[in-house]
Design a protein around this motif. Structure first.
Motif, PDB file in Angstrom:
ATOM      1  N   THR A 192      -5.917 -10.037  -0.648  1.00  0.00           N
ATOM      2  CA  THR A 192      -4.611  -9.948  -1.299  1.00  0.00           C
ATOM      3  C   THR A 192      -4.672 -10.214  -2.796  1.00  0.00           C
ATOM      4  OG1 THR A 192      -4.136 -12.234  -0.624  1.00  0.00           O
ATOM      5  CG2 THR A 192      -3.332 -10.479   0.802  1.00  0.00           C
ATOM      6  N   THR A 249      -6.065  -8.298  -4.625  1.00  0.00           N
ATOM      7  CA  THR A 249      -6.020  -6.947  -5.184  1.00  0.00           C
ATOM      8  C   THR A 249      -4.602  -6.406  -5.321  1.00  0.00           C
ATOM      9  OG1 THR A 249      -6.222  -5.870  -3.006  1.00  0.00           O
ATOM     10  CG2 THR A 249      -8.275  -6.447  -4.156  1.00  0.00           C
ATOM     11  N   ILE A 250      -3.607  -7.120  -4.834  1.00  0.00           N
ATOM     12  CA  ILE A 250      -2.211  -6.673  -4.943  1.00  0.00           C
ATOM     13  C   ILE A 250      -1.792  -6.695  -6.409  1.00  0.00           C
ATOM     14  CG2 ILE A 250       0.184  -7.223  -4.333  1.00  0.00           C
ATOM     15  CD1 ILE A 250      -0.930  -8.447  -1.724  1.00  0.00           C
ATOM     16  N   ASP A 259      -0.798  -9.915  -8.697  1.00  0.00           N
ATOM     17  CA  ASP A 259      -1.320 -11.177  -8.170  1.00  0.00           C
ATOM     18  C   ASP A 259      -2.133 -11.895  -9.242  1.00  0.00           C
ATOM     19  OD1 ASP A 259      -1.941 -12.791  -5.521  1.00  0.00           O
ATOM     20  OD2 ASP A 259      -3.813 -12.625  -6.650  1.00  0.00           O
ATOM     21  N   THR A 296       7.620  -4.964   1.545  1.00  0.00           N
ATOM     22  CA  THR A 296       6.619  -5.852   0.953  1.00  0.00           C
ATOM     23  C   THR A 296       5.535  -6.193   1.953  1.00  0.00           C
ATOM     24  OG1 THR A 296       8.260  -6.804  -0.557  1.00  0.00           O
ATOM     25  CG2 THR A 296       6.269  -8.113  -0.129  1.00  0.00           C
ATOM     26  N   THR A 340       3.096  -3.404   2.237  1.00  0.00           N
ATOM     27  CA  THR A 340       2.213  -3.392   1.062  1.00  0.00           C
ATOM     28  C   THR A 340       1.121  -4.438   1.193  1.00  0.00           C
ATOM     29  OG1 THR A 340       3.980  -2.590  -0.388  1.00  0.00           O
ATOM     30  CG2 THR A 340       2.121  -3.689  -1.452  1.00  0.00           C
ATOM     31  N   TYR A 341       1.500  -5.627   1.608  1.00  0.00           N
ATOM     32  CA  TYR A 341       0.515  -6.697   1.775  1.00  0.00           C
ATOM     33  C   TYR A 341      -0.539  -6.305   2.816  1.00  0.00           C
ATOM     34  CZ  TYR A 341       3.649  -9.895  -0.791  1.00  0.00           C
ATOM     35  OH  TYR A 341       4.428 -10.509  -1.738  1.00  0.00           O
ATOM     36  N   ASP A 361      -1.562  -3.441   3.661  1.00  0.00           N
ATOM     37  CA  ASP A 361      -2.452  -2.399   3.143  1.00  0.00           C
ATOM     38  C   ASP A 361      -3.587  -2.970   2.293  1.00  0.00           C
ATOM     39  OD1 ASP A 361      -0.954  -0.458   4.367  1.00  0.00           O
ATOM     40  OD2 ASP A 361       0.193   0.093   2.585  1.00  0.00           O
ATOM     41  N   HIS A 362      -3.368  -4.164   1.738  1.00  0.00           N
ATOM     42  CA  HIS A 362      -4.369  -4.776   0.856  1.00  0.00           C
ATOM     43  C   HIS A 362      -5.266  -5.779   1.578  1.00  0.00           C
ATOM     44  CE1 HIS A 362      -3.220  -3.262  -3.196  1.00  0.00           C
ATOM     45  NE2 HIS A 362      -2.067  -3.038  -2.596  1.00  0.00           N
ATOM     46  N   THR A 388       0.541 -13.727  -1.937  1.00  0.00           N
ATOM     47  CA  THR A 388       0.311 -13.508  -3.365  1.00  0.00           C
ATOM     48  C   THR A 388       0.509 -14.822  -4.106  1.00  0.00           C
ATOM     49  OG1 THR A 388       2.617 -12.896  -3.820  1.00  0.00           O
ATOM     50  CG2 THR A 388       1.078 -11.129  -3.232  1.00  0.00           C
TER      51      THR A 388
END
Length: 451
Positions: free
Chosen positions: A23, A25-26, A29, A296, A299-300, A302-303, A401
């Motif tokens: 995470t 890489t979000i 962050d 959200t 999205t998290y 995916d990372h 994050t």
């Protein structure tokens, strides 16, 4: 149904990643700022603004090298590596706050009780009584080798050593100096009355400590005591020593069973079971609306680094998960690492069979803890249900994050908690123990206080 407000700790680590691999890489962050003093002082201010009890620092002494039989995946994916010691951050964070506490993880396996007692007394002094000690026994084989041992100490022996370690600390903190030993009498020039400073003359299997303690009593004497024992031996240790227990279970049912078992053990140890606070780990993903929160969450997800998650879990379980088929059920094994990590997906939730792939997907955000996704109102509904249905007292908030998880919780969830009377609007006391337990010193039935 309980009417008591909830307590919250931020569960973090002085590292790039903690328990949500990948995470960092979000976009946006700031995990890479873990070496930045200003990052941590800002975190402290935000936690205090939200009325949190403490910032709870995890720590490890080694590198995760079980997955694929080497350390490269953990280093590449920043799995709790690189990391710095947590206690060095405390003075800077305390300087910009007045009330929030600091729970520091230290190992009883790789330090000496006299040294640790002195260090924590000093921190308790400079924070005006805001220090907690998260007692761990260390599980990484790599840590043992880094510290000069041929291998990791066997699981139950680590707790035998911890029992003796804490006995030494208790005698130093509670028995060595009387409350009025410091007199500061310029005439005839007596600073401390030597008749009120006592040796402890401890002789045990692992330690020999004559004493006395090198520090005068700090505001709390003994720091607030956290523990997260999950194995049978670990639970026995926590039931005897902990004032607050960090619970790492994936479901309400498993958490409830754990809490009930621990209360029975505390009673058997001669303690009031209500004197122990229970803090399950939780991941909160929220937004102004449910739709935004779910967006959200996706999205998290995916990372999340699957390889990073398996590397972390392999270290927790001391089992190379790269050798197992994703569809293979996770079976209970006895391990010298974190027995609770295995138990969480086997013994503690026997009605569900987890596969390796399911565990990897579940654990990508927060490892063994549940994830709450929803609007602030929905999140608070669920937190309140946990208190009422499971019998817990608060939560350790796990980050996704940084510092976004904390900021969203304080800005969106805390106002709803305050509207419902579920979190403090101001701090009750001047020390961490007063804010958590309503008293400055250990309870009278704690083993450190018994005659």
């Amino acid at each position: 149904m309980s009417t008591q407000p909830l307590h919250f700790n931020l569960f973090t680590m002085n590292a790039v990643e903690h328990v949500s691999p990948g995470t960092w890489t979000i976009p946006g962050d700031q995990s890479h700022r873990y070496t930045d003093r200003d990052y941590w002082t800002s975190v402290a201010r935000t936690a205090e603004r939200g009325g949190l009890d403490a910032i709870f620092f995890a720590d490890v002494r080694g590198i995760y090298d079980v997955y694929e039989g080497n350390r490269d995946p953990a280093i590449e994916r920043a799995i709790q590596t690189p990391s710095n010691v947590p206690q060095a951050l405390v003075p800077a964070m305390a300087e910009v706050t007045d009330h929030v506490g600091f729970a520091v993880t230290r190992s009883t396996s790789y330090t000496h009780p006299y040294q640790l007692a002195r260090e924590l007394s000093t921190l308790d002094h400079v924070t005006d009584g805001r220090i907690a000690f998260n007692i761990v026994t260390s599980y990484l084989e790599s840590a043992a080798r880094n510290l000069g041992l041929e291998g990791r100490i066997e699981h139950d022996e680590r707790y035998d050593r911890a029992d003796e370690f804490m006995d030494v600390c208790y005698r130093l903190w509670e028995d060595s100096w009387e409350d009025d030993a410091i007199v500061r009498d310029a005439n005839p020039g007596t600073y401390t009355d030597p008749e009120k400073v006592h040796a402890i003359d401890f002789e045990g299997e692992y330690f020999s400590v004559p004493g006395p303690h090198g520090c005068e009593p700090s505001p709390q004497r003994t720091p607030v005591l956290y523990q997260a024992g999950s194995s049978d031996r670990g639970r026995r240790f926590a039931a005897s020593n902990a004032e607050a227990v960090f619970v790492s279970q994936p479901t309400k049912e498993a958490t409830r069973a754990y809490v009930e078992d621990m209360r029975e053990r505390a009673t058997a140890a001669g303690r009031d079971p209500e004197s122990i606070k229970f803090f399950p780990g939780i991941v909160v993903i929220t937004g102004e609306t449910e739709a935004l929160a779910r967006e959200t969450h996706e999205t998290y997800r995916d990372h999340v680094s699957v390889e990073g998650t398996l590397s972390l879990l392999s270290g927790f379980m001391d089992t190379d998960l790269s050798t197992l088929d994703p569809d293979q059920p996770v079976e209970h094994i006895e391990t010298d690492a974190i027995q609770g990590a295995i138990n969480a997906f086997t013994k503690n939730d026997p009605d569900r069979e987890w596969t390796v792939g399911e565990v990897a997907r579940f654990a990508g955000l927060g490892s063994t803890s549940p994830v709450l996704v929803g609007s602030p109102e929905q999140v608070v509904d669920e937190l309140e249900d946990w208190r009422d249905e499971v019998g817990i007292h608060g939560f350790n908030l796990k980050e996704v994050t940084r510092p976004g998880t904390l900021q969203k919780f304080v800005d969106l969830v805390v106002p709803v908690l305050r509207e419902r009377g579920l979190i403090r609007t101001s701090y009750e006391g001047s020390t961490l123990r007063e804010n958590l337990h309503g008293q400055r010193q250990l309870a009278a039935d704690h083993p450190a206080r018994r005659e």
